[in-house]
Design a protein around this motif. Sequence first.
Motif, PDB file in Angstrom:
ATOM      1  N   ALA A 359      -3.071  -2.692 -12.129  1.00 10.86           N
ATOM      2  CA  ALA A 359      -2.072  -2.838 -13.409  1.00 10.86           C
ATOM      3  C   ALA A 359      -0.714  -3.330 -12.730  1.00 10.86           C
ATOM      4  O   ALA A 359      -0.158  -4.146 -13.215  1.00 10.86           O
ATOM      5  CB  ALA A 359      -1.674  -1.860 -14.312  1.00 10.86           C
ATOM      6  N   THR A 360      -0.196  -2.739 -11.720  1.00 11.96           N
ATOM      7  CA  THR A 360       0.795  -3.009 -11.248  1.00 11.96           C
ATOM      8  C   THR A 360       0.954  -4.498 -10.444  1.00 11.96           C
ATOM      9  O   THR A 360       1.691  -5.249 -10.661  1.00 11.96           O
ATOM     10  CB  THR A 360       1.194  -2.049 -10.167  1.00 11.96           C
ATOM     11  N   VAL A 361      -0.408  -4.698 -10.087  1.00 17.28           N
ATOM     12  CA  VAL A 361      -0.130  -6.076  -9.139  1.00 17.28           C
ATOM     13  C   VAL A 361      -0.274  -7.177 -10.302  1.00 17.28           C
ATOM     14  O   VAL A 361       0.249  -8.166 -10.081  1.00 17.28           O
ATOM     15  CB  VAL A 361      -1.718  -6.129  -8.390  1.00 17.28           C
ATOM     16  N   VAL A 366       5.928 -10.050  -7.123  1.00 16.37           N
ATOM     17  CA  VAL A 366       5.444  -9.568  -5.682  1.00 16.37           C
ATOM     18  C   VAL A 366       6.302  -8.272  -5.006  1.00 16.37           C
ATOM     19  O   VAL A 366       5.874  -7.573  -4.827  1.00 16.37           O
ATOM     20  CB  VAL A 366       5.428 -10.884  -4.849  1.00 16.37           C
ATOM     21  N   ALA A 367       7.677  -8.810  -5.074  1.00 16.39           N
ATOM     22  CA  ALA A 367       8.591  -7.890  -4.271  1.00 16.39           C
ATOM     23  C   ALA A 367       8.521  -6.454  -4.993  1.00 16.39           C
ATOM     24  O   ALA A 367       8.339  -5.455  -4.184  1.00 16.39           O
ATOM     25  CB  ALA A 367      10.157  -8.063  -4.398  1.00 16.39           C
ATOM     26  N   ASN A 368       8.511  -6.348  -6.320  1.00 17.89           N
ATOM     27  CA  ASN A 368       8.519  -5.043  -6.945  1.00 17.89           C
ATOM     28  C   ASN A 368       7.258  -4.479  -6.944  1.00 17.89           C
ATOM     29  O   ASN A 368       7.225  -3.255  -6.930  1.00 17.89           O
ATOM     30  CB  ASN A 368       8.824  -5.245  -8.509  1.00 17.89           C
ATOM     31  N   LYS A 371       6.848  -2.672  -3.374  1.00 18.60           N
ATOM     32  CA  LYS A 371       7.370  -1.264  -3.325  1.00 18.60           C
ATOM     33  C   LYS A 371       6.886  -0.149  -4.348  1.00 18.60           C
ATOM     34  O   LYS A 371       6.941   0.806  -3.989  1.00 18.60           O
ATOM     35  CB  LYS A 371       8.961  -1.725  -3.911  1.00 18.60           C
ATOM     36  N   ASP A 372       6.652  -0.636  -5.581  1.00 20.39           N
ATOM     37  CA  ASP A 372       5.913   0.187  -6.529  1.00 20.39           C
ATOM     38  C   ASP A 372       4.842   0.864  -6.031  1.00 20.39           C
ATOM     39  O   ASP A 372       4.403   2.021  -6.176  1.00 20.39           O
ATOM     40  CB  ASP A 372       6.006  -0.205  -7.925  1.00 20.39           C
TER      41      ASP A 372
END
Length: 426
Positions: A359-361, A366-368, A371-372
Motif C-alpha cells: 500500500a505504501t509503494v 518515491v522519496a516518501n 523513508k516510510d
Amino acid sequence: MSAIHRVRHLLGPDSTEETRTFEEIQTFEKEIRKFEKEIRMFAEKHEANLKRLAKAVEDGNPRKIRGAVDTALKSHAGKVVCLVRSVEKGPGMTREWILEEAERLSAYEDPGEPVRAWAKPKSSGQGWRPMCKFGPARTALQTLAGDILAAMHGVEPTNYLSKGRGADIASDRINSLVEEGFTHFVLADIENCFRSVQHGSLKHRLGLPQKVITTCLLIGPEVEILPYTPTGTTLPDAFDGAVRQGVPQGSRCSNLVMSLLLGPELRAMTSGDRIIVHGDDIAIAAHDEEGAKALQTALDGILKHHPAGPFRLKRCEVANIFDGFDFLKYRHRRDPFTGAIKRRPAAVCYYRYERRVIATVQTRSVANAVKDIGAYRRNWMGAFPRWEWNPLSKQLLANRMEELVRQEAPAKWARLLRGRRPGGWK
C-alpha cells in the motif's frame, strides 16, 4: 490514581497557547492543585463504594449486593472519576464543565450521544467486524460499569486482555506451560464472538440491572449510529443491525464482559491455569494428543450450548509444540534437538506487513515511500519484543520488502531499485 494524574493533562494549557505570565502560571497551579485534591476525595469515595460492593458479594447477601450496586451507580463521586478517566482533552475544558457533565450522567438513562461506527476488515483478509467509537458520556458510563463488574466478579484468571497482561504475556505463558511438560495445545477462534452474545442472558450472568446493561454495555435500538465510510468504500449489507448485535467492539468494558461470560465455562472444563483467553482467541494446554482431542470436543460442545451464545468456532485445532503453531502475534516452536522454544512473528503478522508495504509503494511518492517503508520495518520488528531475531532474519525481511517493491512498484521505481543494493532499506 489515573483520574488524579489526568487532571493536569485535561485542564493544562494547550501546546499552541502563547507563553503565560508568572502570575497566570501561579493561578493555574493553584486551581490545578485544588481540583486534584477534589478528585482524590472523589476517587477515595468511589473506591470505598467498590470495596463495600466486593464485601457484600463476599458475604453473599443479595439485598446488600443490590444496595451496593445502586449506590456505586448513582454516586456523584464515581461518575466524576470515571468521566475524568474517559474524556479527551479539548478547548474549553474546565473544572465546572466536568462537574456539570458528571451531574447529568445516569447509568439508568441513555445519555443521547450518537455512536460512530465503521466496518473494519479482519486481519485474515476475509470478512469484517463492526467497530465503534463512543463519546465522553457513554465512555464514562462504560468505565463505571466496568469498575462495578470488576468489584463484583474480580479478575478472570483466564483473561489475558486484562490490565498488565497482553499478547506478550500470553506468549510467555505458552512457554512456561511447555516447560511444565505440556506439549499439545487446543487453539480456537470464535467466529463473530462479540456479536454472538445474546442480550437477554447478561442480567443473570453479570448481576446488573437490565436498564443499566442496556445503557452502559449495549447499543440500544434508540441510539443514533453515525456510519463512517472512508473515501472509496461502502458499508456492508445489514451494517446497522450488526453494530447493535451482541456487545460492541470499541467499548471500554466489552472485553471484560466477554471474559466473565467465557471464563467460568472454560474453567469448568479444565484447570484455569492451562487456559489463555485473549478476546476471541483461546489456547488450552494438554499433556498429549489424546488429552488435547478430548478438550477440543469439550470446548466445541460448551461453546455451542453456552447460555449467552451459542458461540461458533471458526477454528478449533490441536497443535504440537514440536511442529510449531501460531497464537496471537507469535509463532511458537520447540527445537527437537536443543529443546529451546523459539518465537517469531505469526504468519498473519507477516501478511499485514506485506500489505502495508504494498500500500505504501502504491500510494506514496518515491522519496516518501523509501523513508516510510524503512521506518515501518524498524517499528514492525520492535513490536515483537519476544522475537530474538538475528542479522540473517533481519536481512531476509529487508530482502522480502525489496522484492515486494519490485513486484508492485510502477515504472518510476525501476530505475531507483536497480541502483539499490539488496537489503539496503535501512
